[in-house]
Design a protein around this motif. Structure first.
Motif, PDB file in Angstrom:
ATOM      1  N   TYR A 182       0.838  -1.206   0.000  1.00 37.31           N
ATOM      2  CA  TYR A 182       0.000   0.000   0.000  1.00 37.31           C
ATOM      3  C   TYR A 182       0.876   1.260   0.000  1.00 37.31           C
ATOM      4  CZ  TYR A 182      -3.046   3.797   1.115  1.00 37.31           C
ATOM      5  OH  TYR A 182      -3.711   5.005   1.046  1.00 37.31           O
ATOM      6  N   ASN A 209       0.655   5.877  -0.600  1.00 40.74           N
ATOM      7  CA  ASN A 209      -0.199   7.049  -0.837  1.00 40.74           C
ATOM      8  C   ASN A 209       0.082   7.603  -2.241  1.00 40.74           C
ATOM      9  OD1 ASN A 209       2.201   8.426  -0.605  1.00 40.74           O
ATOM     10  ND2 ASN A 209       1.514   9.829   0.987  1.00 40.74           N
ATOM     11  N   GLN A 210      -0.599   8.711  -2.581  1.00 37.53           N
ATOM     12  CA  GLN A 210      -0.478   9.234  -3.948  1.00 37.53           C
ATOM     13  C   GLN A 210       0.938   9.722  -4.246  1.00 37.53           C
ATOM     14  OE1 GLN A 210      -1.610  11.159  -1.540  1.00 37.53           O
ATOM     15  NE2 GLN A 210      -0.948  13.256  -1.857  1.00 37.53           N
ATOM     16  N   ASP A 217      -4.091  10.860   0.109  1.00 37.14           N
ATOM     17  CA  ASP A 217      -4.109  11.003   1.569  1.00 37.14           C
ATOM     18  C   ASP A 217      -5.429  11.562   2.087  1.00 37.14           C
ATOM     19  OD1 ASP A 217      -1.621  10.012   2.298  1.00 37.14           O
ATOM     20  OD2 ASP A 217      -0.608  11.917   1.967  1.00 37.14           O
ATOM     21  N   GLY A 273       3.139   1.188   3.465  1.00 37.24           N
ATOM     22  CA  GLY A 273       4.153   2.227   3.678  1.00 37.24           C
ATOM     23  C   GLY A 273       5.563   1.732   3.405  1.00 37.24           C
ATOM     24  N   ALA A 310       5.293   4.942   6.247  1.00 38.56           N
ATOM     25  CA  ALA A 310       4.706   6.274   6.175  1.00 38.56           C
ATOM     26  C   ALA A 310       5.459   7.283   7.035  1.00 38.56           C
ATOM     27  CB  ALA A 310       3.240   6.220   6.580  1.00 38.56           C
ATOM     28  N   ALA A 329       4.164  10.744   8.869  1.00 33.77           N
ATOM     29  CA  ALA A 329       2.996  11.347   8.226  1.00 33.77           C
ATOM     30  C   ALA A 329       1.724  11.104   9.027  1.00 33.77           C
ATOM     31  CB  ALA A 329       2.830  10.773   6.819  1.00 33.77           C
ATOM     32  N   ARG A 349      -1.938  11.640   7.853  1.00 33.53           N
ATOM     33  CA  ARG A 349      -3.003  10.955   7.115  1.00 33.53           C
ATOM     34  C   ARG A 349      -2.520   9.616   6.541  1.00 33.53           C
ATOM     35  NH1 ARG A 349      -3.486  15.635   3.093  1.00 33.53           N
ATOM     36  NH2 ARG A 349      -1.315  15.603   3.704  1.00 33.53           N
ATOM     37  N   TYR A 350      -1.297   9.629   5.972  1.00 30.64           N
ATOM     38  CA  TYR A 350      -0.739   8.412   5.374  1.00 30.64           C
ATOM     39  C   TYR A 350      -0.545   7.331   6.447  1.00 30.64           C
ATOM     40  CZ  TYR A 350       2.549   5.781   2.337  1.00 30.64           C
ATOM     41  OH  TYR A 350       3.190   4.836   1.578  1.00 30.64           O
ATOM     42  N   ALA A 388      -3.858   5.793   7.186  1.00 29.22           N
ATOM     43  CA  ALA A 388      -4.264   4.908   6.085  1.00 29.22           C
ATOM     44  C   ALA A 388      -3.521   3.578   6.172  1.00 29.22           C
ATOM     45  CB  ALA A 388      -4.011   5.595   4.739  1.00 29.22           C
ATOM     46  N   CYS A 389      -2.209   3.614   6.455  1.00 27.72           N
ATOM     47  CA  CYS A 389      -1.420   2.377   6.558  1.00 27.72           C
ATOM     48  C   CYS A 389      -1.961   1.501   7.696  1.00 27.72           C
ATOM     49  CB  CYS A 389       0.053   2.701   6.796  1.00 27.72           C
ATOM     50  SG  CYS A 389       0.899   3.291   5.316  1.00 27.72           S
ATOM     51  N   SER A 396       3.887   9.689  14.390  1.00 29.50           N
ATOM     52  CA  SER A 396       2.694   9.554  13.548  1.00 29.50           C
ATOM     53  C   SER A 396       1.475   9.211  14.405  1.00 29.50           C
ATOM     54  CB  SER A 396       2.899   8.447  12.507  1.00 29.50           C
ATOM     55  OG  SER A 396       1.662   8.186  11.853  1.00 29.50           O
TER      56      SER A 396
END
Lengths: 346, 81
Positions: A7, A9-10, A56, A85, A87, A90, A92-93, A96-97, A119
Motif C-alpha cells: 500500500y 499514498n499518492q 491522503d 508504507g 509512512a 505522516a 493521514r498516510y 491509512a497504513c 505519527s
C-alpha cells in the motif's frame, strides 16, 4: 511463491503531491515506487503482485469507507501478506497504513507497516496491527524496507512473532500467558524492593503514555464570552512576513484581525506543507472562520472576538512541541481574558 | 494543543474534517468539519450557501464550548434557531 500486496499514498505511488490528495483508490500490477526496493529486499521467494494507491485526503477523510474498499480488493487479490508504507511521521498516510493492516487482519491476512513514533497512526492502530519503528522522514527508506521485508516473510511463513520488546515493533498491549519461575507476588515484591533501593526495574503493566484530556467547564454565558480563533492550518499574512515554517513547527504566531469583518482573500495565504492550499488561499475564512464569527458577534450571540488570531502549521509537529505550543497559547489567551477557543485543524 | 487549552480551563472546539480521529486521540470537544483543505465550508457550493454552512459550523462550535462534556464528544454543525 509468496504473494505480497503493497500500500502507498499518492505521493509514493507516483501520482502527485498535495494537489492529488483527493485521488481515489486504485490498484496497479506489481511494485510501484518504493515497491521496487521492497521487492529487492524480499528476494526471489516472494513477489509484490499488486500495489494499492490512494490519495491522503481521500483515505483519511473517511477511513471506514477507505477500509471497505481496501478490504474488497484484498479479498479479490488474496495475498499471503500485506505491507503498508513506510509512512514515516505522516499523519493521514500513517492512519491509512494502519487501516490497511487492520482490514487485512480482519481477512486473516498477516500485515505489517512502519511508522515513526510521531505519527498519529500509532496511537490509533498499534493495539491491533504490527507497526515497526522508522525514521521521521524518508531518509530511512532503504533500511526500513529491509526490515519490513524480513518481517513480512516471517509473517507469511507463519513464524511465531515474539513480544514487542524483543522484536522491536510498537507494543500492542497484548499479554500472553507464559510460565514464570517466580510468582506474581515475588515479582511484585522484587520490583518494590528495587524501586526502594533505586535499582532499575521494569513494570509488567505499562500505562498509556497519553494522559486523558481533562475537559474545561463550559462557557456559562456566550453573550458575554470572548472567543479566540486558533488554527493549525498555516494561514499567515500574504508573503509570510515572519517566516512561519511550513512543517515541523516549534513556534506559533498571532496576527491582528481588529476591525476586520472577514479574512480578506488576497491578504492571506496558507503556507501549511501538508494539504492543498488553493481553497484556503481563495477564501481564507475556510481556515479562520472570522466572517461567520463576526456575524454572530454583530447579532449579539457572542460577547466578542479576540483582536488576534493564532497560527502555526500543524504538520510533522512533534507531540512534545504541540503540548508546549498549546501551553504557551493557553497562557497568552488567558492573559487576554479569553473564555473559549475555536481551533481549526487541517 | 487542545489537551493543553482544555487543561488550562479554556473550553476548545476543535473543528476537524477527521473528527472521529481527533476524538480518538482525546480532543474533548470536536466539531465535524467539511474537508481537510477547507474545514469551514464547501467551495463546491455557491457563495451564499457556502457562507451559511460556515455559520452553521461556527454555531456548532459555539454550542460545543457551552456544553459540559466528560469525555471526547463529537458535535455537528447547527442551523440558526
Amino acid at each position: 511463491m509468496i504473494s505480497v500486496v503493497h500500500y502507498l499514498n499518492q505521493f509514493f505511488g507516483r501520482i502527485g503531491g498535495e494537489e492529488a490528495g483527493d485521488t481515489p483508490l486504485s490498484v496497479a500490477d506489481g511494485p510501484v515506487g518504493p515497491g521496487a526496493g521492497l521487492q529487492k529486499e524480499l528476494g526471489a521467494a516472494a513477489k509484490v503482485t499488486a500495489t494499492i494507491i490512494c490519495g491522503d485526503n481521500k483515505a483519511a477523510a473517511d477511513l471506514a469507507a477507505f477500509g471497505d474498499e481496501v478490504e474488497a480488493h484484498l479479498q479479490r487479490l488474496k495475498p499471503d501478506v500485506v505491507v503498508a508504507g513506510p509512512a514515516f511521521n505522516a499523519g493521514r498516510y500513517g492512519l491509512a497504513c494502519g487501516e490497511v493492516c487492520l482490514r487485512a487482519a480482519k481477512l486473516s491476512i498477516p500485515a505489517v507497516t512502519a511508522l515513526n513514533e510521531e505519527s498519529p497512526g500509532i496511537d490509533v492502530y498499534k493495539s491491533k496491527v504490527y507497526i515497526l519503528p522508522t525514521s521521521p522522514t524518508a531518509l530511512g527508506m532503504t533500511e526500513t524496507l529491509g526490515r519490513l521485508a524480513k518481517f513480512a516473510l516471517r509473517l507469511a511463513a507463519k513464524e511465531t512473532i515474539g513480544p514487542a520488546e524483543t522484536e522491536g515493533y510498537h507494543a500492542r498491549g497484548v499479554r500472553r500467558a507464559a510460565f514464570h519461575s517466580a510468582s506474581a507476588a515475588e515479582r511484585a515484591v522484587d520490583m518494590l524492593l528495587a524501586r526502594l533501593t533505586g535499582a532499575t526495574w521494569t513494570t509488567e503493566l505499562p500505562l498509556p503514555a497519553l494522559p486523558p484530556v481533562k475537559p474545561a467547564p463550559p462557557v456559562a454565558d456566550l453573550k458575554k464570552a470572548r472567543i479566540a480563533l486558533v488554527t493549525t492550518g498555516g494561514l499567515v499574512p500574504k508573503g509570510n512576513p515572519d517566516g512561519v515554517k511550513q512543517s515541523n513547527s516549534t513556534t506559533w504566531r498571532s496576527y491582528s484581525v481588529e476591525g476586520k469583518s472577514r479574512m480578506e482573500p488576497g491578504q492571506y495565504e496558507s503556507i501549511h506543507g501538508g494539504y492543498d492550499n488553493s481553497h484556503a488561499n481563495a477564501n481564507p475564512n475556510y481556515v479562520v472562520p472570522l466572517d461567520a464569527l463576526r456575524e454572530l458577534e454583530q447579532a449579539g450571540v457572542v460577547g466578542g472576538v479576540l483582536a488576534e488570531y493564532y497560527v502555526l502549521a500543524g504538520v510533522g509537529t512533534a507531540i512534545a512541541d504541540s503540548r508546549r505550543i498549546g501551553r504557551e497559547i493557553a497562557a497568552d489567551l488567558k492573559g487576554k481574558g479569553v473564555d473559549a477557543v475555536l481551533l481549526t485543524a487541517t | 494543543m487542545t489537551a493543553e487549552l482544555e487543561g488550562a480551563g479554556l473550553p476548545t472546539a476543535m473543528i476537524s474534517a477527521i473528527g472521529p480521529v481527533a476524538a480518538e486521540l482525546g480532543a474533548a470537544r470536536v466539531l465535524r468539519g467539511i474537508k481537510i483543505p477547507h474545514p469551514c465550508g464547501d467551495p463546491g457550493l455557491d457563495s451564499a450557501r457556502d457562507h451559511d454552512l460556515r455559520l452553521r459550523i461556527v454555531r456548532g462550535a459555539l454550542h460545543a464550548v457551552t456544553t459540559a462534556v466528560a469525555k471526547p464528544t463529537l458535535f455537528d454543525p447547527v442551523a440558526p434557531s
